[in-house]
Design a protein around this motif. Sequence first.
Motif, PDB file in Angstrom:
ATOM      1  N   GLN A  68      -7.158  -6.674   0.803  1.00  0.00           N
ATOM      2  CA  GLN A  68      -5.946  -7.458   1.031  1.00  0.00           C
ATOM      3  C   GLN A  68      -5.848  -8.551  -0.011  1.00  0.00           C
ATOM      4  OE1 GLN A  68      -7.581  -7.208   4.566  1.00  0.00           O
ATOM      5  NE2 GLN A  68      -9.333  -7.974   3.418  1.00  0.00           N
ATOM      6  N   SER A  69      -4.693  -8.599  -0.662  1.00  0.00           N
ATOM      7  CA  SER A  69      -4.444  -9.689  -1.596  1.00  0.00           C
ATOM      8  C   SER A  69      -2.937  -9.797  -1.780  1.00  0.00           C
ATOM      9  CB  SER A  69      -5.134  -9.426  -2.930  1.00  0.00           C
ATOM     10  OG  SER A  69      -4.631  -8.245  -3.496  1.00  0.00           O
ATOM     11  N   GLU A  70      -2.525 -10.892  -2.347  1.00  0.00           N
ATOM     12  CA  GLU A  70      -1.088 -11.106  -2.507  1.00  0.00           C
ATOM     13  C   GLU A  70      -0.610 -10.565  -3.834  1.00  0.00           C
ATOM     14  OE1 GLU A  70      -1.064 -15.326  -1.170  1.00  0.00           O
ATOM     15  OE2 GLU A  70       1.003 -14.801  -0.669  1.00  0.00           O
ATOM     16  N   ARG A  71       0.483  -9.834  -3.758  1.00  0.00           N
ATOM     17  CA  ARG A  71       1.108  -9.340  -4.983  1.00  0.00           C
ATOM     18  C   ARG A  71       2.602  -9.571  -4.794  1.00  0.00           C
ATOM     19  NH1 ARG A  71       0.086  -3.146  -6.131  1.00  0.00           N
ATOM     20  NH2 ARG A  71      -2.076  -3.733  -6.534  1.00  0.00           N
ATOM     21  N   ASP A  72       3.195 -10.311  -5.689  1.00  0.00           N
ATOM     22  CA  ASP A  72       4.624 -10.633  -5.593  1.00  0.00           C
ATOM     23  C   ASP A  72       4.996 -11.159  -4.202  1.00  0.00           C
ATOM     24  OD1 ASP A  72       4.804  -9.589  -8.191  1.00  0.00           O
ATOM     25  OD2 ASP A  72       5.191  -7.573  -7.429  1.00  0.00           O
ATOM     26  N   GLY A  73       4.172 -12.062  -3.694  1.00  0.00           N
ATOM     27  CA  GLY A  73       4.511 -12.699  -2.427  1.00  0.00           C
ATOM     28  C   GLY A  73       4.270 -11.853  -1.188  1.00  0.00           C
ATOM     29  N   ARG A  74       3.706 -10.679  -1.361  1.00  0.00           N
ATOM     30  CA  ARG A  74       3.397  -9.804  -0.226  1.00  0.00           C
ATOM     31  C   ARG A  74       1.914  -9.563  -0.171  1.00  0.00           C
ATOM     32  NH1 ARG A  74       6.762  -6.509   2.325  1.00  0.00           N
ATOM     33  NH2 ARG A  74       8.641  -7.654   2.092  1.00  0.00           N
TER      34      ARG A  74
END
Length: 285
Positions: A68-74
């Motif tokens: 899990q990590s953030e990519r483009d705010g998701r």
Amino acid sequence: MTSTADRTTAPARRRPRALPAAACAAALLLAAGCGSDGGGPGEAKGGVPVVEQGKLTTCTHLPYPPFQSERDGRVVGFDVALVDLVAEDLGVEQKILDTPFENFKTGAFLNSGECDLAAAGMTITDERKKNVDFSLPYFDATQALLASKKSGAASLADVKARTLRLGAQAGTTGESHAKSQGLDPVAFESSDAVLNGLRTGQVDAVVIDYPVVQGWLKDPATADAFRLAEDIETGEQYGFSVKKGNDALRAAIDKALRDAKADGTYDKLYEEWIGPLPASAKDAS
Ligand code: ARG
């Protein structure tokens, strides 16, 4: 299926022992969460109780790529994709809250009704089983020792023998493994902080889950300065956790995992997020 990132504030994350209520208040600011929005607790398909009507609320701890990590705010990743399958079966949408890692051991946010489940690249351990119930295992993991090339650290035993400085993420199995080997690692709050500790020379080597290191080493700057010194077979398996006794949700998660294994979805997601599927992943329950 979409996932939203309703992050608690940075100060809440830095206080690993923040009370659930405090983090809940922090989450409220961003998400109007804590089950108080959209009519509060409810039921999903099959009578599975959920803390917020229409949602499957997941507690996690960011960042932990590729899980899990953030990519483009998701928030995206292997765990997110698997939990989306559960949400889909239940006819609800996954909502993700970023919470302190401590929470996963105690089950505090599950017990307080802030989240339905926890998904955090989390290893199933007997100690954690005292406080939460786990799904079927969904991933086999090992630990990795990532060392600065300068230190020449070759293994955990070498780090110990030469009294090099070791780092680990607080409260993780990597930290406990190092302690079990007689080391006393510097505890960092998140995986980001672990890598930063290594980069800034606060520590000579770090022990953390292998897939995370694998991801880090894809960055040429990281691969230049650091090397995988040891792959430590700890025989760990990841599971999703639910509040003790929440058999309805646990069964729904297990069903989604079994179905995904049976119809090839699991393999597809594994290859998308982790890499080539090892034989062991094919057989894993
Ligand atoms: N697998 C390890 C554990 O369960 C590390 C998990 C860390 N996860 C995270 N989201 N930071 O202790």
